[in-house]
Design a protein around this motif. Structure first.
Motif, mmCIF file in Angstrom:
data_model
loop_
_atom_site.group_PDB
_atom_site.id
_atom_site.type_symbol
_atom_site.label_atom_id
_atom_site.label_comp_id
_atom_site.label_asym_id
_atom_site.label_seq_id
_atom_site.Cartn_x
_atom_site.Cartn_y
_atom_site.Cartn_z
ATOM 1 N N LYS A 312 0.438 -1.258 0.333
ATOM 2 C CA LYS A 312 0.524 -0.253 0.260
ATOM 3 C C LYS A 312 0.756 1.178 -0.156
ATOM 4 O O LYS A 312 0.643 2.333 -0.520
ATOM 5 N N GLN A 315 2.249 1.798 -3.378
ATOM 6 C CA GLN A 315 0.789 2.219 -4.705
ATOM 7 C C GLN A 315 0.428 3.955 -3.798
ATOM 8 O O GLN A 315 0.740 4.689 -4.918
ATOM 9 N N ALA A 316 0.635 4.223 -3.091
ATOM 10 C CA ALA A 316 0.339 5.643 -2.976
ATOM 11 C C ALA A 316 1.923 6.391 -3.029
ATOM 12 O O ALA A 316 1.560 7.589 -4.036
ATOM 13 N N LYS A 362 -5.939 9.719 -2.775
ATOM 14 C CA LYS A 362 -6.139 8.174 -2.550
ATOM 15 C C LYS A 362 -4.019 8.003 -2.123
ATOM 16 O O LYS A 362 -4.286 7.133 -1.407
ATOM 17 N N GLN A 365 -4.808 8.129 2.354
ATOM 18 C CA GLN A 365 -5.472 7.805 2.020
ATOM 19 C C GLN A 365 -4.806 5.522 2.126
ATOM 20 O O GLN A 365 -4.539 5.440 3.479
ATOM 21 N N LEU A 366 -4.170 5.709 1.739
ATOM 22 C CA LEU A 366 -3.529 3.950 1.316
ATOM 23 C C LEU A 366 -2.346 4.476 2.226
ATOM 24 O O LEU A 366 -1.543 3.287 3.210
ATOM 25 N N GLU A 369 -3.934 3.341 5.990
ATOM 26 C CA GLU A 369 -4.283 2.282 5.778
ATOM 27 C C GLU A 369 -3.139 1.558 6.750
ATOM 28 O O GLU A 369 -3.156 0.440 7.067
#
Length: 533
Positions: A312, A315-316, A362, A365-366, A369
């Motif tokens: 994650k 991805q971020a 986004k 958010q990642l 998380e």
């Protein structure tokens, strides 16, 4: 829709010849090397060879050179450009991206018996007057095997059939191995190494090329003189070639503009556009070549304590960076955004890859998380040529809470780190073709020459690479590599693809038939180049 962000004007120096290693801009990545004799392409110029003036051609380069004459231990493909006047290989790419025999006369693949048989052209000699024969070819390939180079991974043994024929015996059939051996294994004199040692050979290349080595003063210059007994009769046309190493780009450009050099291959977009607009020079880009390179970031995913061990977080990072804005502002439009290894239009591009488009919300958010709601500190290691590009990346990451320190090291140190371990992220320099399977093996496999020691090697990735290698033909080898794009850059997000570079070359108008950016990015044709009076 991708969100846009303004960018400050700063310079990003790009390689016109890339590395590494090796990239299709238009057309397709080649099929396995054709089993036919080499063909010399006719010259566009109508002048006869006798009217092609020689002289000394001076080329400005900015990269640090550490190994000129022992290619089995090269870690950066850009050195192929430096040693091309001296060192040659069994095959050479044509303008369509096919590898055709060059020092080889022909070759034959036998997937059923897992062999590749190569016949060498007769009468070719190294610069020390020893023969390029089957024993010499066997020795050169074995140097790569000893160095555990991925280009030759899978060769079980090399047999000398007769004075001009060798046979490669493979542990398992590998559809990309012929191309890898034909292009990457540069031929050097075994006798010269036996007499003087490997350390001497690194500094003193002895090959079969159109020019002989004269001298190399580190970070200053490298000089070569005409090989009067070159195997291609009537060539080369030049009397000498000189590289001048100038790291500072404005200094290099000024030397070129005042006539102190004939060729400028490494420059920032502003400088290229200025030279192009002036009309005083011959300029061109690699739009019709397949040698462009991509610039991105590679994570230290193998470190369980690294934030990047979490997919994650990876991805971020990709969501946080506006690739398109970087192309427009930093690259002045000389490039393209990528979400995988390749760009649309190439056979290895996977249209199903959606990637992680620019979306800072986004990204935040990642990160939350993943357990980093307030972000974290990390590093981006880069070479001087890409420092300002990485500074652009740094500014985007800061907006989502990732405090990334840009650590600039010289090119030699950066290259060494890619083959060892780095902390955080490192500038990811990739060849986008033509040898797709070979290139991917060199970068992401367990046996990778670059990056492999510090990244994850998911079973799925290794299996797709194996499926492509073991395919009986080129068409069958394509599908796993296309699927691999989604696995690498979406499922595991192992690297940030970032952008591809459109690079350019500028020469004084008197320089003819240089051959830059017409086939592979690291290749040019020193034996064909000449100076118009």
């Amino acid at each position: 829709m991708r969100k846009k962000s303004g960018m400050s004007n700063f310079i990003s120096l790009s390689l016109a010849l890339c590395l590494l290693i090796s990239v299709v801009i238009s057309g397709c990545t080649p099929e396995p090397a054709k089993q036919e004799p080499a063909k010399q392409e006719p010259q566009n110029d109508s002048k006869t060879a006798s009217s092609k003036y020689g002289g000394t051609m001076k080329i400005i380069m900015s990269d640090t050179l550490t190994n000129l004459g022992y290619p089995a231990e090269l870690r950066s493909n850009v050195t192929f450009y430096y040693n091309q006047p001296v060192l040659e290989s069994l095959g050479r790419y044509d303008k369509e991206g096919n590898v055709l025999p060059f020092l080889a006369e022909s070759w034959q693949s036998d997937p059923q018996n897992k062999t590749i048989t190569i016949k060498i052209k007769p009468g070719i000699k190294f610069h020390d007057d020893t023969d390029l024969n089957a024993e010499a070819v066997k020795w050169n390939i074995e140097q790569y095997l000893t160095a555990k180079r991925p280009e030759v991974n899978g060769i079980q043994s090399v047999d000398v059939i007769d004075a001009s024929t060798v046979r490669l015996n493979l542990a398992a059939w590998d559809s990309g191995l012929l191309e890898a051996v034909a292009y990457y294994v540069k031929m050097i004199s075994p006798a010269a190494v036996a007499k003087n040692g490997k350390d001497w050979a690194i500094l003193n290349p002895v090959g079969t090329g159109p020019f002989k080595f004269v001298s190399w003063e580190k970070d200053v210059s490298a000089k070569f003189k005409k090989n009067e007994t070159y195997w291609q009769k009537g060539k080369p046309y030049l009397d000498a070639i000189e590289y001048t190493f100038i790291r500072e780009i404005n200094t290099a450009a000024n030397v070129f503009k005042t006539g102190g050099a004939d060729v400028l291959t490494q420059m920032d977009p502003d400088m290229f556009l200025e030279l192009q607009k002036s009309g005083k020079y011959t300029t061109w880009t690699d739009d019709k070549a397949f040698g462009t390179v991509g610039i991105g970031l590679m994570f230290d995913t193998i470190n369980p304590n690294s934030p990047f061990a979490n997919v994650k977080v990876r991805q971020a990072v990709i969501h946080a960076i506006d690739n398109e804005a970087i192309v427009k502002s930093v690259r002045r439009g000389l490039g393209f955004s990528t979400n995988q290894w390749y760009k649309p239009g190439l056979w290895a591009h996977n249209p199903d890859v959606k990637g992680f488009p620019y979306d800072p919300d986004k990204a935040k958010q990642l990160l939350a998380e993943a357990g980093f709601p307030n972000g974290f500190k990390t590093k981006i290691t880069t070479d001087p040529a890409r420092e300002n590009l990485m500074t652009a990346v740094q500014s985007y990451l800061a907006k989502v809470g990732i405090d990334a320190q840009v650590v600039t090291v010289d090119s030699a140190k950066w290259t060494a780190l890619t083959n060892d371990k780095w902390d955080g992220m490192i500038m990811f320099f990739r060849a986008m073709a033509p040898s797709t399977l070979t290139t991917l093996n060199r970068v992401i496999s367990k046996n990778a020459t670059l990056y492999g020691k510090n990244i994850l090697h998911p079973d799925k990735v290794e299996q797709l690479l194996a499926d492509s290698r073991n395919a009986p033909d080129f068409e069958s080898s394509k599908k796993p590599l296309v699927e691999l794009q989604k696995v690498l850059f979406e499922e595991y997000a192992l690297a940030v693809p970032l952008i591809g570079l459109t690079t350019g070359v500028a020469t004084q108008q008197k320089i003819q038939d240089l051959g830059n950016l017409t086939t592979n990015g690291n290749d040019w044709t020193p034996e064909e180049a000449w100076i118009k009076k």
